[in-house]
Design an enzyme around this catalytic site. Structure first.
Site, PDB file in Angstrom:
ATOM      1  CD  GLU A  16     -20.861  -6.116  24.229  1.00 20.81           C
ATOM      2  OE1 GLU A  16     -20.797  -5.383  23.217  1.00 20.81           O
ATOM      3  OE2 GLU A  16     -21.906  -6.227  24.906  1.00 20.81           O
ATOM      4  CG  HIS A  24     -29.457 -13.070  26.093  1.00 15.97           C
ATOM      5  ND1 HIS A  24     -30.136 -12.501  25.032  1.00 15.97           N
ATOM      6  CD2 HIS A  24     -29.049 -12.036  26.870  1.00 15.97           C
ATOM      7  CE1 HIS A  24     -30.141 -11.181  25.177  1.00 15.97           C
ATOM      8  NE2 HIS A  24     -29.493 -10.873  26.276  1.00 15.97           N
ATOM      9  CG  HIS A  37      -5.931   1.695  -0.647  1.00 16.22           C
ATOM     10  ND1 HIS A  37      -5.768   2.166   0.629  1.00 16.22           N
ATOM     11  CD2 HIS A  37      -6.300   0.383  -0.527  1.00 16.22           C
ATOM     12  CE1 HIS A  37      -6.030   1.178   1.490  1.00 16.22           C
ATOM     13  NE2 HIS A  37      -6.359   0.105   0.816  1.00 16.22           N
ATOM     14  CG  HIS A  60      -1.834  -1.191   1.292  1.00 12.62           C
ATOM     15  ND1 HIS A  60      -1.406  -2.455   1.621  1.00 12.62           N
ATOM     16  CD2 HIS A  60      -3.169  -1.306   1.056  1.00 12.62           C
ATOM     17  CE1 HIS A  60      -2.431  -3.294   1.593  1.00 12.62           C
ATOM     18  NE2 HIS A  60      -3.507  -2.628   1.249  1.00 12.62           N
TER      19      HIS A  60
END
Lengths: 672, 672
Positions: free
Chosen positions: A413, A475, A264, A30
């Site tokens: 999280e 869950h 890029h 890159h």
């Protein structure tokens, strides 16, 4: 002594073309980010970054994170030129087998690389963890006149980093915690892989970060070293975390590709590279050219770094005299040694048929450790009371109290796990991070990096099965144990009872070569009678014989992990009463068992005993390895269901009768 | 006719106490959100929501998403009272085995539940997908005077939703796309599980959403029906997506618990519940009490809904006359039928030793399908050129062109997958979502919901192995095939060559019972000669015999998926030349193979052939099931490395010699 403008420009160009040449030689990589961000990098590295290339582990160094890890060639060029142990030969071997210059920066492989980056957003969030580490260590150890921890965390971040959700979580947390030592430079080049950034991204980034409580410096010309330099100085003067928004031109210099996504992710090609060099007045030959004065200029980093560290060492010596206990504690923590008697308070639980949840035992073990192991720090993603991870008496980490050891991550999280990585990388800290097992999915990319970097983060995953009950399939984890076991270098531990849980924490603290994931029950499980069954220390070997019941040698092996061990014990007792010889194996960790020698494995699972049953409230995937072709696996083949936990377990077949039935099937199959 | 204030208040209280009674009776659940948000819900459902309880699948209904799925009791109370097929008996069986009132709302189980929620942030982002769906269908099908698609997407979102990273991704995308049909109500109750929200969350939410380009209405009293009503009206009048910030009191009414985290996730208890009823002037007996006038009042929803749908049906009939082709297409799409000859343009690839990358074949197949299947819509998380997912000639979806079928998700994998769920749920659309296989981790929670809801999203995961090469271990998946296979209801397909890739797309389009994940190579793989080997249609059965080479019956089975099939073919040919009878099995999908009858499985993998080798560039976990105890697995046991792909593959042992060696080992083991 200021270097001449000419020297600065040529130094920036040296970074650009070292990077572009690396990509060209590798035929892969890159070039766009390095060529666009070289001036920003120069301003930061040559005018602000306090580091010592001769000692990449100097504790008070500034941290630099290349969050857009695809720009690795820029980082390698910086490390090489400023005098890290990264010779030009390594730059020439960019992205080749065995080099120290891999495609994306890898922690542990290349000196000066603070964190493995490439997956976007991770570097951003890991830096927030480092800033928590800095604030905490400063609060704990700095004393008036003794700023032992007194440095900055810098990162170069890209639009990709800022689009990823983890950047939101981490930025919101950093703003809330007022982590003023964070200075992030945003390489705003207006280009993504798909095309112009505004194809998908038109938010007002500055306003968004101000909403998080960050100090934002807008409209900085990222191609202008002095402008970036001044902005960094301004950022450091502000008590909030800072985002410096630098407008840059991706692939700057390449006449046909600059400013477009063509710059890029692929080599410029020889013609475009030559044209770029010509455009910026750079010699087209040889490749990897660095003018002598530029080399000399960059190497002043080494002298400055040695001086900076020497100065700090003088401070440190004086601190050691003034505060010998604190200094000794720090030295112990930096060396990665646990305190003497670190495990002296760990509880032992008496046999108890009703027992307790392993998450509850974990809470007790964790608190017993926390009292003696001050480097233990962590928290939950807003499930502290459920995960049982609160450290009593250790204070809450927050803007009013950086000495606190309970981290409140919020419902974040992913940032939590990346921050835990940052804490582990920071040094002198042993972080843990907690949520429900089912939500390990939310933090998986960061957990993967814990494993890839082999840093010791302890993940506390509670509510580990269908037995979660009423909350239902969203869950109840069913695939998560398998999914975690698939990750290399991660040790998954699912203890069977309170005493195995204590052992699991012991393993987690002792293990420093990678992350550990604890899978813990919501519901109570019996505490096994260790007078009848083998000691819980067997957990350390991954699997161990709890007992052989009935006639010997055993005819059938029943193995299980976690809460299902109670089930095989009950089934084993009934089978033995019927005259069947049964071996009971507690199997908390595949990884630890696989790491044992073949002799031990044969001892626990003798080839001769072909009838085997494995019981685990999760998908059976992989248990075939342990039960073999005549074996049976009592697992879960679909998602869970909402009902009281005991009902769900029964409806899904986790009953003593079913285990006995499968044992008989296995006996028949093995005999056939 | 406006109901009296008293009736409104009592209606709101009926929602509160139905929900609280459900939780109390279940001894499990979350009373806090329903009691705090009941007034918001009333204002939305009784004064704005256009839906027909008698026909939950009316295409032009407003969608309502309870993003904080833990408040399910509120949703069930609303569904019950407004006349959905959800009798009071079901409310009394809240969270019990077999009920239609599970702990978190589950799509497909309960009429009126538009999406499974509970994992935070998912509902928020799924709604953005629905809004994309609405905008796209309106652009494609609405005609002047015929607003067939003319409705709103409402959600009730919580602070937990807004902390999750996915909310950032989705909100940024929605603002960019100017999805004005989104109206989200933020239940800002100031409380999380760990304690007051400001323990971890102090960002300026309004400013953040304004930065995304949203219309934000601040400081609405969420306890005041008229205030919420007015805010919703104002939101609908604004062309931007709207966030209505409603201040509420969690657990409103409960004298000792309201406003605290104690009200969040556990029953109030009989005393507190009684006190709450008394405080709000509600009869303490019986449980599940609904006054007759309140019941009658809510049931006006049914009449209004029938009228609304009838009105729309008249419009639809006129539209069908005016635009019979469009109407026929819509009816086909709503019925989930593919067009005739949908697969007529799918390419067949001639045998070619050099071959092409399966991602390239996928791009061709996808484009051949897109021309004939107008409901196919999707895109990539900023890797369009790498994933080869651009639909030529189909336009880019954006604020100037909602008719476009190429979605540019930006670097937002997680929101992408949730939006794809929203598109699949919307109806009449077949979405796909693309990124690198290694970044499937970033979207895993949403993919899990695709599987749990059994909605047909096609995931296009390219760059599927170590052979990614230079980008190194951060970009090389090793554990991801295993981790995906662990998810119930997900079909993972890893085609071996160009023609299997075409078949894989065929399966993906035909399969409507859940998501499909395609794992595709970056690198070229040989296109097998189907004159020598069995037809690629064998992929549909999960595994199939490519050929038996050498002496028959075969002595050893070589099986592989994806790019490693070429390796077993080469090894098989050499073994056969040495006089070994070899069966070659292409094994693209465990799930499809496991779904075949035992007879077919025995035909492909006869028990009698015990010597077996599986080859796959991923962790071996689970292949034991197919190779058995004498088998060998050539897999990957650690993370990858940065070097050219062919070098990495060789260094990791993916060579013809190594396969032959393992085949000989397996032959020896099987003979022993």
């Amino acid at each position: 002594m200021n270097p001449s403008n000419d020297l600065v420009t040529r130094s920036v160009n040296a970074l650009r073309f070292l990077a572009a040449d690396m990509v060209e030689q590798a035929r892969s990589g890159h070039p766009g980010l390095p060529m666009g961000a070289a001036a920003m990098a120069y301003a930061l590295w040559m005018r602000h970054l306090r580091h010592n290339p001769a000692n990449p582990s100097w504790p008070n160094r500034d941290r630099f994170i290349l969050s857009g890890g695809h720009g690795s060639a820029l980082l390698y060029a910086l490390l090489h030129l400023t005098g890290y142990d990264l010779p030009l030969e390594e730059l020439k071997r960019f992205r080749q087998w065995g080099s120290r210059t891999p495609g994306h920066p890898e922690y542990g492989l290349t000196p000066g690389v603070e964190v493995t980056t490439g997956p976007l957003g991770q570097g951003f969030a890991t830096g927030v963890g480092m800033a928590i580490g800095q604030a905490h260590m400063a609060a704990r150890f700095n004393r008036p006149q003794y700023p032992i921890f007194d440095h900055w965390i810098y990162a170069l971040v890209t639009d990709g980093d800022l689009m990823e959700g983890i950047s939101h979580e981490a930025a919101s947390l950093a703003g809330h915690l007022r982590l003023g030592r964070l200075v992030y430079l945003y390489d705003d080049n207006g280009v993504t892989i798909d095309g112009p950034t505004d194809l998908a991204f038109s938010e007002d980034v500055a306003q968004r970060f101000e909403a998080y409580g960050w100090h934002v410096i807008r409209d900085v010309d990222g191609m202008d070293v002095d402008a970036v330099d001044a902005a960094i100085a301004q950022a450091k003067a502000d008590p909030r975390p800072s985002l410096i928004m630098c407008r840059t031109i991706i692939g700057y210099g390449a006449p046909h590709k600059q400013g477009t996504s063509a710059a890029h992710g692929a080599p410029l090609g020889p013609d475009e590279l030559r044209a770029a060099k010509e455009a910026l007045g750079w010699p087209t030959e040889p490749m990897f050219f660095v003018p002598d004065d530029v080399r000399e200029h960059f190497l002043t980093s080494r002298t400055r770094g040695q001086q900076a560290e020497a100065e700090w060492r003088r401070l440190w010596e004086a601190y050691r005299n003034a505060y010998p206990d604190l200094a000794a504690e720090l030295e112990r923590r930096w060396a990665g040694r646990l305190p003497d008697d670190w495990d002296a308070d760990l509880p032992t639980f008496p046999a108890e048929p009703k027992g307790l949840a392993t998450r509850a035992a974990s809470g007790q073990a964790l608190n017993a450790l926390a009292r003696r192991v001050p480097e233990l720090i962590g928290g939950s993603a807003d499930l502290t009371p459920s995960n049982k991870t609160y450290l009593q008496g250790q204070g809450d980490f927050g803007p009013q109290n950086y000495a606190g050891r309970n981290l409140h991550f919020g419902v974040r999280e992913h940032a939590m796990a990346a921050a835990a990585n940052g804490l582990a990388l920071y040094g002198g800290l042993r972080p843990f991070a907690a949520t429900f097992l089912v939500f390990s999915d939310y933090l998986r990319p960061a957990l993967r990096l814990s494993a890839l970097m082999e840093v010791p983060v302890t993940y506390v995953f509670t509510h580990d099965s269908l037995a979660v009950g009423e909350d239902g399939p969203t869950h109840q984890p069913v695939e998560h144990l398998a999914a975690l076991r698939a990750i290399p270098h991660l040790v998954v531990l699912r203890p069977a009872d309170a005493n195995e849980t204590v052992e699991a924490w012991r393993v987690a603290l002792e293990y420093t070569d990678g992350p550990v994931a604890l899978a813990l029950t919501r519901q109570a499980v019996p505490t096994l009678d260790r007078a009848r069954f083998a000691a819980a220390a067997g957990l350390r070997r991954g699997a161990y014989v709890l007992a052989d019941l009935g006639p010997t040698p055993p005819q059938v092996i029943l193995m299980a992990s976690g809460s299902e061990v109670a089930l095989i014990v009950a089934a084993g007792e009934r089978l033995a009463a019927e005259g069947v010889g049964v071996r009971l194996v507690s199997f908390p960790s595949w990884e630890l068992f696989a790491a044992q020698g073949p002799a031990y494995r044969e001892q626990v699972l003798p080839r001769a005993i072909r009838a085997r049953v494995a019981v685990e409230a999760g998908v059976p995937q992989g248990w075939e390895r342990w039960v073999g072709p005549w074996g049976r696996i009592l697992g879960v083949h679909r998602f869970g269901a909402s009902a009281p936990g005991a009902v769900v377990m029964e409806k899904y077949g986790f009953t003593v009768d079913r285990v006995m039935e499968l044992a008989r099937e296995a006996l028949t199959a093995a005999a056939g």
